[in-house]
Design a protein around this motif. Structure first.
Motif, PDB file in Angstrom:
ATOM      1  N   HIS A 232      39.884  18.367  37.860  1.00  0.00           N
ATOM      2  CA  HIS A 232      39.234  19.564  38.532  1.00  0.00           C
ATOM      3  C   HIS A 232      39.914  20.659  37.526  1.00  0.00           C
ATOM      4  O   HIS A 232      39.384  21.475  36.903  1.00  0.00           O
ATOM      5  CB  HIS A 232      39.501  19.928  39.679  1.00  0.00           C
ATOM      6  CG  HIS A 232      38.495  19.103  40.572  1.00  0.00           C
ATOM      7  ND1 HIS A 232      38.562  17.811  40.816  1.00  0.00           N
ATOM      8  CD2 HIS A 232      37.565  19.544  41.438  1.00  0.00           C
ATOM      9  CE1 HIS A 232      37.902  17.576  41.702  1.00  0.00           C
ATOM     10  NE2 HIS A 232      37.159  18.391  42.265  1.00  0.00           N
ATOM     11  N   THR A 233      41.224  20.704  37.659  1.00  0.00           N
ATOM     12  CA  THR A 233      42.065  21.728  36.862  1.00  0.00           C
ATOM     13  C   THR A 233      41.911  21.962  35.458  1.00  0.00           C
ATOM     14  O   THR A 233      41.873  22.871  34.789  1.00  0.00           O
ATOM     15  CB  THR A 233      43.539  21.811  37.293  1.00  0.00           C
ATOM     16  OG1 THR A 233      43.745  21.637  38.634  1.00  0.00           O
ATOM     17  CG2 THR A 233      44.248  22.789  36.497  1.00  0.00           C
ATOM     18  N   ALA A 236      38.385  23.033  34.260  1.00  0.00           N
ATOM     19  CA  ALA A 236      38.583  24.341  34.419  1.00  0.00           C
ATOM     20  C   ALA A 236      39.025  25.211  33.426  1.00  0.00           C
ATOM     21  O   ALA A 236      38.627  26.074  32.660  1.00  0.00           O
ATOM     22  CB  ALA A 236      38.817  24.899  35.809  1.00  0.00           C
ATOM     23  N   ARG A 264      30.947  23.470  40.386  1.00  0.00           N
ATOM     24  CA  ARG A 264      30.862  24.573  39.642  1.00  0.00           C
ATOM     25  C   ARG A 264      29.845  25.664  40.287  1.00  0.00           C
ATOM     26  O   ARG A 264      30.040  26.746  39.860  1.00  0.00           O
ATOM     27  CB  ARG A 264      29.960  24.066  38.350  1.00  0.00           C
ATOM     28  CG  ARG A 264      28.694  23.505  38.460  1.00  0.00           C
ATOM     29  CD  ARG A 264      27.997  23.049  37.161  1.00  0.00           C
ATOM     30  NE  ARG A 264      26.633  22.787  37.324  1.00  0.00           N
ATOM     31  CZ  ARG A 264      26.346  21.539  37.563  1.00  0.00           C
ATOM     32  NH1 ARG A 264      27.352  20.518  37.461  1.00  0.00           N
ATOM     33  NH2 ARG A 264      25.059  21.082  37.333  1.00  0.00           N
ATOM     34  N   ASP A 267      33.557  26.576  44.466  1.00  0.00           N
ATOM     35  CA  ASP A 267      35.000  26.693  44.371  1.00  0.00           C
ATOM     36  C   ASP A 267      35.397  27.093  42.695  1.00  0.00           C
ATOM     37  O   ASP A 267      36.159  28.104  42.491  1.00  0.00           O
ATOM     38  CB  ASP A 267      36.048  25.553  44.913  1.00  0.00           C
ATOM     39  CG  ASP A 267      35.750  25.514  46.202  1.00  0.00           C
ATOM     40  OD1 ASP A 267      35.120  26.358  46.918  1.00  0.00           O
ATOM     41  OD2 ASP A 267      36.134  24.514  46.895  1.00  0.00           O
ATOM     42  N   PHE A 268      34.545  26.472  41.923  1.00  0.00           N
ATOM     43  CA  PHE A 268      34.884  26.611  40.414  1.00  0.00           C
ATOM     44  C   PHE A 268      33.736  27.468  39.815  1.00  0.00           C
ATOM     45  O   PHE A 268      33.671  27.122  38.576  1.00  0.00           O
ATOM     46  CB  PHE A 268      35.216  25.169  39.835  1.00  0.00           C
ATOM     47  CG  PHE A 268      36.358  24.596  40.195  1.00  0.00           C
ATOM     48  CD1 PHE A 268      37.461  24.523  39.291  1.00  0.00           C
ATOM     49  CD2 PHE A 268      36.544  23.931  41.308  1.00  0.00           C
ATOM     50  CE1 PHE A 268      38.745  24.083  39.600  1.00  0.00           C
ATOM     51  CE2 PHE A 268      37.748  23.297  41.812  1.00  0.00           C
ATOM     52  CZ  PHE A 268      38.878  23.363  40.918  1.00  0.00           C
ATOM     53  N   ALA A 271      35.076  29.294  36.760  1.00  0.00           N
ATOM     54  CA  ALA A 271      35.298  28.843  35.347  1.00  0.00           C
ATOM     55  C   ALA A 271      34.104  28.712  34.581  1.00  0.00           C
ATOM     56  O   ALA A 271      33.909  29.287  33.405  1.00  0.00           O
ATOM     57  CB  ALA A 271      35.643  27.239  35.882  1.00  0.00           C
ATOM     58  N   ASN A 326      41.469  31.915  44.683  1.00  0.00           N
ATOM     59  CA  ASN A 326      40.354  31.188  43.869  1.00  0.00           C
ATOM     60  C   ASN A 326      40.656  31.132  42.426  1.00  0.00           C
ATOM     61  O   ASN A 326      40.634  30.190  41.763  1.00  0.00           O
ATOM     62  CB  ASN A 326      38.943  31.818  44.248  1.00  0.00           C
ATOM     63  CG  ASN A 326      38.122  31.084  43.416  1.00  0.00           C
ATOM     64  OD1 ASN A 326      37.565  31.629  42.366  1.00  0.00           O
ATOM     65  ND2 ASN A 326      37.393  29.988  44.188  1.00  0.00           N
ATOM     66  N   VAL A 330      41.816  27.897  40.105  1.00  0.00           N
ATOM     67  CA  VAL A 330      40.839  27.672  38.790  1.00  0.00           C
ATOM     68  C   VAL A 330      41.602  27.556  37.326  1.00  0.00           C
ATOM     69  O   VAL A 330      41.474  27.070  36.640  1.00  0.00           O
ATOM     70  CB  VAL A 330      39.634  28.529  39.062  1.00  0.00           C
ATOM     71  CG1 VAL A 330      38.627  28.266  37.615  1.00  0.00           C
ATOM     72  CG2 VAL A 330      38.844  28.396  39.986  1.00  0.00           C
ATOM     73  N   VAL A 336      44.737  23.209  44.243  1.00  0.00           N
ATOM     74  CA  VAL A 336      43.285  23.428  44.622  1.00  0.00           C
ATOM     75  C   VAL A 336      43.298  23.335  46.054  1.00  0.00           C
ATOM     76  O   VAL A 336      43.437  22.148  46.689  1.00  0.00           O
ATOM     77  CB  VAL A 336      42.739  22.490  43.681  1.00  0.00           C
ATOM     78  CG1 VAL A 336      40.792  22.517  44.227  1.00  0.00           C
ATOM     79  CG2 VAL A 336      42.553  22.379  42.429  1.00  0.00           C
ATOM     80  N   SER A 345      30.812  32.822  45.109  1.00  0.00           N
ATOM     81  CA  SER A 345      30.603  31.540  45.247  1.00  0.00           C
ATOM     82  C   SER A 345      29.227  31.077  46.167  1.00  0.00           C
ATOM     83  O   SER A 345      29.026  31.759  47.024  1.00  0.00           O
ATOM     84  CB  SER A 345      31.789  30.834  45.573  1.00  0.00           C
ATOM     85  OG  SER A 345      32.801  30.835  44.733  1.00  0.00           O
TER      86      SER A 345
END
Length: 373
Positions: A232-233, A236, A264, A267-268, A271, A326, A330, A336, A345
């Motif tokens: 995830h990290t 992003a 996407r 939470d992301f 990004a 948040n 990201v 996370v 979001s």
């Protein structure tokens, strides 16, 4: 008939007067963030058209809730504080006993016709309860009152951690702690609490679940598990970096459209925004959130009584915490924890909470000229 007409005219006149006193700068900033979020979500969720339709419905519902709470006088919000807090705690207990477990977390409670997430109620109920509590003791706040406030915060936070839901627990605790701080917590107490918290980190580590420890370790070095916990990290960060100064353009983000960015639309989403609008877009977004926080704090400063000041201050901290956590997770500076980007979001529950908070701020701003007991 004439009597009824006079009443309606008086109510309408009162409504227009309150409307004129509301802080429309707040409404404008929230509208900009919501529209920006929907535009970004439209790009991120092109392969999930139902989510776009759902988000449009969520925005409409949040708008209705905002308007309703904007027209509730703060004195009535104060009367709602204790019952709402008690109901929220009881629902949290019921969730632990008979809640719905999804992916190892028991956060939802089935009430027959739908499922609710009681922890979301506490994001609003806890600061309202503490604001009411300190409002009633504003003439002589003592150390005993701060101890009672700590118990008021600890009860729901402990129940939320038990679910487990670290992200929501952080938001609820931050909202509650902000009320305690704004109520006049002595600095020496604050430093003592922070020192105790830092000293207890090794103990906290032993009580953390395995996946929570893994999140911390992944934060320190996401490359240790690039296809697992660090995925995830890393994805992003790639998306944020690939956006450059001006971004790739709306609907042109390859990381999002090729399914590299997980979650996407929720939470992301930040990004996705960063990849498509670049550094310039991020600066605009940061400036908009900064304006939101400044306007909210101005409302808190100009509020008519202690309850309104503390509640508005807590809502300001909620906005800040949502945004900071948040963007931090990201961009890889925080673990996370599943906190959405406010007003942007995907998610009905978060939008409902934020709409309620915004409505309360507008109600407080509309009544800033009136002093209440």
């Amino acid at each position: 008939m004439n009597f009824d007409t006079r009443i309606l005219r008086r109510l309408w006149s009162s409504f227009l007067e309150r409307l004129a006193r509301m802080d429309f700068a707040l409404a404008i900033v929230v509208a900009i963030l919501t529209l920006t979020g929907f535009m970004t979500l439209f790009s991120a969720g092109y392969s999930y058209p139902w989510r776009i339709a759902d988000q449009a419905r969520n925005i409409l519902i949040a708008l209705v809730v905002l308007v309703i709470f904007a027209n509730i006088h703060p004195r009535y919000l104060m009367k709602m504080a204790l019952p709402l807090y008690l109901v929220g705690v009881l629902l949290l207990v019921a969730t632990l006993v008979a809640g719905t477990t999804i992916k190892g977390a028991t956060r939802w409670l089935n009430i027959g016709f739908t499922q609710i997430q009681p922890s979301e109620i506490m994001k609003i109920a806890l600061p309202m309860m503490l604001a009411w509590f300190f409002h009633t003791r504003q003439e002589s706040i003592s150390g005993r009152d701060f101890a009672i406030a700590a118990v008021i915060i600890a009860a729901p936070v402990a129940l939320i951690l038990k679910q487990p839901d670290m992200g929501t627990a952080i938001l609820v605790a931050a909202a509650g702690a902000s009320v305690v701080f704004f109520s006049g917590l002595p600095w020496r107490w604050l430093f003592a609490i922070l020192g105790t918290a830092l000293a207890s980190l090794p103990i906290i580590w032993t009580f953390m679940r395995d996946y929570q420890r893994q999140r911390v370790l992944t934060l320190l070095d996401p490359t240790t598990d690039p296809l697992g916990k660090g995925f995830h990290t890393l994805q992003a960060l790639i998306a944020i970096g690939s956006g450059g100064v001006f971004g790739k353009g709306w609907m042109e983000g390859t990381q999002a459209h090729l399914d590299f960015i997980p979650e996407r639309t929720s939470d992301f989403l930040f990004a996705v925004f960063s990849e498509e609008f670049g550094l310039v877009g991020n600066l605009f977004l940061l400036a908009t959130y900064f304006a939101l926080i400044c306007i909210s704090m101005r409302i808190a400063i100009n509020a008519s009584n202690t309850f309104s000041k503390l509640l508005a201050g807590a809502i300001t901290v909620i906005f800040f915490t949502y945004t900071f956590v948040n963007m931090g997770m990201v961009s890889g500076i925080l673990p996370v924890v599943g906190v959405p980007l406010p007003f942007m979001s995907y998610g009905g529950t978060a939008l409902l909470t934020l709409g309620t908070c915004t409505g309360m701020l507008m109600a407080i701003s509309a009544n800033k000229k009136y002093k209440d007991d």
